[in-house]
Design a protein around this motif. Structure first.
Motif, short mmCIF file in Angstrom:
data_model
loop_
_atom_site.label_atom_id
_atom_site.label_comp_id
_atom_site.label_asym_id
_atom_site.label_seq_id
_atom_site.Cartn_x
_atom_site.Cartn_y
_atom_site.Cartn_z
N UNK A 467 0.86 -1.18 0.00
CA UNK A 467 0.00 0.00 0.00
C UNK A 467 0.90 1.23 0.00
N UNK A 468 0.56 2.24 -0.78
CA UNK A 468 1.38 3.46 -0.81
C UNK A 468 0.49 4.66 -0.52
N UNK A 469 0.84 5.39 0.54
CA UNK A 469 0.16 6.66 0.85
C UNK A 469 1.10 7.79 0.44
N UNK A 470 0.62 8.70 -0.37
CA UNK A 470 1.46 9.87 -0.70
C UNK A 470 0.54 11.08 -0.92
N UNK A 499 -3.59 5.90 -0.41
CA UNK A 499 -4.05 7.27 -0.12
C UNK A 499 -3.37 8.28 -1.04
N UNK A 500 -4.13 9.22 -1.54
CA UNK A 500 -3.68 10.54 -1.94
C UNK A 500 -4.91 11.41 -1.80
N UNK A 501 -4.74 12.72 -1.73
CA UNK A 501 -5.93 13.55 -1.57
C UNK A 501 -5.59 14.98 -1.27
N UNK A 502 -6.62 15.77 -1.05
CA UNK A 502 -6.46 17.20 -0.77
C UNK A 502 -7.73 17.68 -0.07
N UNK A 503 -7.58 18.67 0.79
CA UNK A 503 -8.73 19.18 1.53
C UNK A 503 -9.54 20.19 0.72
N UNK A 504 -10.84 20.14 0.84
CA UNK A 504 -11.70 21.13 0.18
C UNK A 504 -12.98 21.27 0.97
N UNK A 544 -7.95 9.20 -0.66
CA UNK A 544 -8.40 9.69 0.65
C UNK A 544 -9.32 10.87 0.45
N UNK A 545 -10.59 10.80 0.70
CA UNK A 545 -11.34 9.85 1.45
C UNK A 545 -12.81 10.02 1.04
N UNK A 546 -13.65 9.07 1.29
CA UNK A 546 -15.03 9.14 0.82
C UNK A 546 -15.78 10.36 1.37
N UNK A 547 -15.73 10.56 2.68
CA UNK A 547 -16.55 11.62 3.28
C UNK A 547 -15.74 12.40 4.32
N UNK A 548 -15.99 13.68 4.46
CA UNK A 548 -15.36 14.48 5.51
C UNK A 548 -15.62 13.80 6.86
#
Ligand code: GCB
Length: 594
Positions: A467-470, A499-504, A544-548
């Motif tokens: 698994x790679x989270x970045x 995982x990868x993702x960004x906040x919004x 990352x990720x389905x829901x806040x």
């Protein structure tokens, strides 16, 4: 020594061994006769830990007007079970410490019956008393446990008291730091479960590793005296097999079976009936194989691309710990709408019904234990704790076709002690379940040349899938750096970008370089997807990720307000732009037959 004495000594030794072996909770309690203890419980908040010394567990009342009592369950505030306490009362949102729960229930003893007090989960430490007598205690916030209550039950009114304490501990699993809410309480169902004196404790009915037409497994009887027989039936295909239990109560079996294979496209489940002389239990079980070949993941012998999403067990709309069928169904339906065939249930075991629903809805699952960030790698008690959580989730979910991967950990800093710890967990998982894939979410790489990132974490040797989270474009690097980044791996194994993702913040708009806007998050997703498309080892992903979700580490006012905003969907169910970016990508993948 006479023969009879020798036999008696041997039998005692066998019984003692059976008793000292770690006991997992009863399997498949929803298939058992039980009394639900869900509902309203009386509760006392105990921040200064006076409950034990003040004998709260006796729930006694003053007998004369001069008796001194400084507690009274009956007139104390109530909490609903199942449910975390943090979201049930505003004053408890940040509470960490013990709370005492009490309720009574009516029961009449049945002949030849044992009764277990069963808890779906209590976060983090729990101890229980029935009619003033201690039943036992349990550590670990996300796995089920039960206590044999047979001898403590009385006819008529019974009084149960449970202390639940969600204090974080440096030697705990997880340790002191997490990026999720430390929801305390009796977060899952509580039941009194009845079984006969000789009962089926657990069973495994699965396809043999790599064989699509051989069913393999075992049944564990408890309380059997001497020879006993168990049978396994799959009525829909006319199968019935019997097997003898050994001295430890275990029967092994293996037989040919021609069944329709379970897959996300055809989540076929069969009714399976397990019976012994005095007991019988029915389950719904799917049959499939899961393997790897080089960098591919094979489902039923064929390569599959895992179109996934990571999630938390957090309830839509009310933002507490999810526990109801409706919570579970909403979350998994959103994943389906996104085009998923795979879910990463980060970072701890979820409620059992969620796994059963994944079986029914055709979603492959990565299940994880809360070995998260840095914990006490050198502490034998911490390892024991992690092992018992692993054992308990495997024991609860080993019959779920949906479960494809057991994850040992998330983002653990590399050190020899940590690698030993995870190696030992991986070996334990294989010993308990040889059919599923073992993984961990890794987040360390070497980067000598600025564009090439090489994952060579030594723990990779003990895993089937890396698994790679970045977080390129969020915690490090620029979004555009993904255009030329390359990923290399020191192991010829499949990679899941876990995982990868960004906040919004939902409905916050701006240009695609402005943090916390939907445009920024969508931009990160577009670039990340393009980058990973170029990596041939990639066998799946779960961004990352389905829901806040709530997190005490996210205080930014007006934007986060103690929520991690990396959801593709807000906590109120609103889809952000990035949801549609990933949905499009998955639609295209699915159209290509991936
Ligand atoms: C991670 C963690 C996850 C966090 C996430 C974030 O790497 O695995 O638990 O919530 O990043 O949002 O920072």
């Amino acid at each position: 020594m006479t023969r009879a004495v020798l036999v008696a000594v041997l039998l005692t030794a066998i019984c003692l061994r059976a008793q000292t072996a770690p006991r997992t909770a009863l399997a498949n309690v929803s298939g058992r006769t039980s009394i639900s203890l869900d509902g309203t419980w009386n509760t006392i908040i105990d921040p200064y830990e006076i409950g034990l010394g003040s004998h709260f567990y006796e729930n006694s009342k003053p007998k004369t007007k001069s008796d001194l009592f400084e507690f009274d369950f009956e007139h104390s505030p109530k909490l609903h079970v199942p449910g975390d306490w943090n979201t049930q009362r505003e004053s408890l949102l940040f509470y960490e410490g013990p709370i005492w729960y009490q309720r009574s229930f009516s029961y009449y003893k049945q002949p030849e019956t044992r009764a277990f007090l069963y808890f779906g989960a209590a976060n983090y430490f729990a101890r229980a008393w029935l009619n003033g007598k201690k039943l036992g205690e349990h550590l670990g916030g996300f796995t089920p446990f039960d206590f044999d209550a047979t001898d403590q039950l009385i006819d008529g009114d019974n009084n149960v008291v449970v202390e639940v304490d969600n204090t974080r501990h440096p030697d705990g699993v997880p340790g002191l730091k997490t990026d999720w809410w430390n929801y305390g309480g009796l977060t899952r169902e509580v039941r009194l479960v009845e079984v006969p004196q000789t009962y089926i404790h657990d069973y495994e009915v699965q396809l043999a590793k790599g064989k699509v037409d051989v069913v393999d497994g075992w049944v564990q009887l408890v309380g059997a005296r001497g020879a006993a027989e168990v049978s396994i039936e799959i009525p829909e295909v006319g199968l019935k097999q019997s097997a003898q239990v050994d001295a430890s109560g275990r029967a092994l079996f293996r037989f040919p079976a021609h069944v329709q294979l379970w897959s996300p496209d055809n989540p076929k489940l069969y009714q399976v009936v397990i019976s012994s002389a005095g007991d019988k239990i029915t389950d719904e079980i799917g049959f499939r194989t899961i393997d790897t070949h080089g960098s591919q993941i094979l489902l039923n012998g064929k390569p599959i691309f895992l179109r996934g999403i990571s999630m938390h067990e957090e309830a839509p709309f009310r933002s507490g710990r999810a526990f109801s069928e409706q919570d579970d169904r909403t979350l998994l339906s959103w994943a389906k709408e996104l085009g998923c065939n795979f879910i990463r249930m980060a970072h701890y075991p979820y409620n059992e019904e969620m796994l059963r629903l994944a079986d029914q809805m055709g979603l492959l699952v990565w299940e994880e234990i809360p070995v998260y960030w840095d914990i006490q790698w050198q502490n034998p008690a911490t390892l024991e704790n992690a092992k018992s959580q692993l054992r308990d989730v495997i024991s609860r979910d080993h019959n779920r076709a949906a479960v494809a991967l057991w994850s040992m950990s998330n983002e653990t800093p590399i050190s020899p002690e940590r690698t030993e710890f995870l190696k030992s967990l991986a070996a334990y998982a294989r010993q308990l379940d040889s059919t599923r894939l073992i993984t961990s979410a890794l987040n360390h790489w070497e980067q000598n040349d600025s564009d090439v990132r090489t994952i060579s974490d030594p723990v990779g040797e003990f895993l089937d899938v890396l698994g790679v989270n970045e977080y390129m474009g969020w915690y490090e690097a620029k979004i555009e750096d993904t255009d030329h980044a390359q990923w290399k791996f020191s192991y010829d194994k499949p990679v899941i970008v876990s995982e990868f993702g960004a906040g919004a913040q939902y409905n916050l708009h701006g240009d695609d370089q402005t943090r916390f806007t939907e445009e920024y998050q969508a931009n990160v997703f577009r670039h990340q997807l393009a980058m990973w498309q170029r990596v041939p080892e990639m066998a799946g992903m779960s961004p990352w990720v389905l829901m806040d979700f709530r997190s005490p580490r996210r205080p930014l006012p007006g934007i986060q307000d103690y929520f991690n905003r990396k959801g593709l969907i807000s906590d109120q169910g609103q889809r952000k732009q990035a949801f549609y970016v990933l949905q499009r990508f998955y639609k295209d993948k699915a159209a290509l037959g991936h």
